[in-house]
Design a protein around this motif. Structure first.
Motif, PDB file in Angstrom:
ATOM      1  N   TYR A  36       1.814   3.213   2.660  1.00  0.00           N
ATOM      2  CA  TYR A  36       1.523   4.255   3.662  1.00  0.00           C
ATOM      3  C   TYR A  36       1.461   3.611   5.037  1.00  0.00           C
ATOM      4  N   THR A  58       1.335   7.666  -2.509  1.00  0.00           N
ATOM      5  CA  THR A  58       1.795   6.549  -1.676  1.00  0.00           C
ATOM      6  C   THR A  58       3.199   6.135  -2.113  1.00  0.00           C
ATOM      7  N   GLN A  81      -2.726   6.952  -5.357  1.00  0.00           N
ATOM      8  CA  GLN A  81      -3.848   6.033  -5.107  1.00  0.00           C
ATOM      9  C   GLN A  81      -5.117   6.838  -4.924  1.00  0.00           C
ATOM     10  N   GLU A  90       0.818  -1.214   0.000  1.00  0.00           N
ATOM     11  CA  GLU A  90       0.000   0.000   0.000  1.00  0.00           C
ATOM     12  C   GLU A  90       0.853   1.265   0.000  1.00  0.00           C
TER      13      GLU A  90
END
Length: 292
Positions: free
Chosen positions: A71, A195, A186, A69
């Motif tokens: 983050y 991100t 994102q 992801e």
């Protein structure tokens, strides 16, 4: 005739002396090259080459980032102040900061002020920004105050300029430059977010392995025999609520043992530990600020 023999002999001695001297120089330079090579090899083994050498802030952020992801957890409200603590410790380990002398009456760690020991640039923009603030502030502030000021957690509007903004984003960009992360956009329901997913798994795994080994295979059962940076990393990763991420891949029995040993470190009394020889007092002051 005698003088000719003498000249020949002295010439031979001179040549021999020069030959010995040049051989010694060659040996010396070979020794230096071997030593430099050994150091480079050791650096490579540690994953500590110049390209991948990470600061404490970058290591803590990397432990906190979700690999795919890119983050940190939205529920983590500790990492912001944790990263500021990392900056203070990093500057102390690099010989830029120290605590004021404790005096005859032995002031507590949290009441002692942070002093600029050297204002030589570190080469890291965030560290240099923090160092500049600390150097220019009179009277000096305590560790606790600096963590709050650099985080922007102050009620005093005259001190808001001390806040270091976008720290996570700037650290992530450093890691992108070092080839550890990449940058993506994102789309969340109401907004777009930049991100930074993991792109170099080797460096992340090396970091995780370093943390795991320090409390498993390489456990020494004495914080003062541990590498100062590794000890600081464990304590600050815990304060930033990202340490458990390093232990998640472990088997249950290893996980339990690792956490048990981490707890022995967390139960140490900073005031007591800071009086022992060859310690970094400022690191223990930061730990005290997070465990008070």
């Amino acid at each position: 005739m005698a003088s000719t023999v003498t000249q020949r002999t002295s010439g031979l001695v001179q040549r021999r002396t020069e030959a010995i001297r040049s051989a010694a120089v060659d040996r010396e330079s070979d020794g230096e090259e071997d030593e430099a090579r050994r150091e480079e090899e050791e650096d490579d083994d540690k994953g500590d080459s110049k390209e991948t050498r990470l600061t404490l802030m970058e290591e803590v952020l990397l432990l906190g980032l979700k690999d795919r992801e890119g983050y940190t957890s939205f529920w983590n409200d500790c990492i912001s102040s944790g990263l500021r603590g990392c900056m203070l410790v990093e500057l102390a380990l690099r010989g830029r900061l120290q605590l004021e002398a404790c005096g005859v009456r032995r002031k507590s760690l949290l009441s002692r002020k942070v002093i600029c020991k050297s204002d030589a640039p570190t080469g890291d923009v965030l560290l240099d920004e923090a160092l500049k603030h600390i150097k220019e502030t009179q009277p000096p502030e305590t560790v606790q105050s600096w963590i709050e000021l650099l985080s922007g957690e102050t009620w005093n509007p005259l001190k808001l300029h001390y806040q270091l903004r976008n720290v996570r984003e700037r650290l992530a960009k450093n890691l992108v430059e070092k080839g550890v992360l990449t940058t993506e956009k994102q789309n969340f329901l109401l907004f777009d977010m930049t991100t930074h997913p993991l792109t170099n798994n080797t460096i992340k795994q090396r970091l995780v392995k370093k943390v795991q080994e320090s409390v498993l295979e390489k456990w020494v059962n004495d914080p003062h025999r541990m590498d100062k940076r590794v000890l600081a990393l464990i304590l600050l990763a815990h304060s930033s609520d990202v340490l458990e991420n390093a232990f998640a891949p472990l088997q249950d029995d290893q996980y339990d043992l690792a956490m048990k040993r981490v707890h022995t470190l967390l139960e140490l009394e900073p005031e007591k530990e800071s009086t022992k020889p060859n310690v970094n007092e400022l690191m223990w002051a930061v730990v005290a600020a997070f465990t008070k």
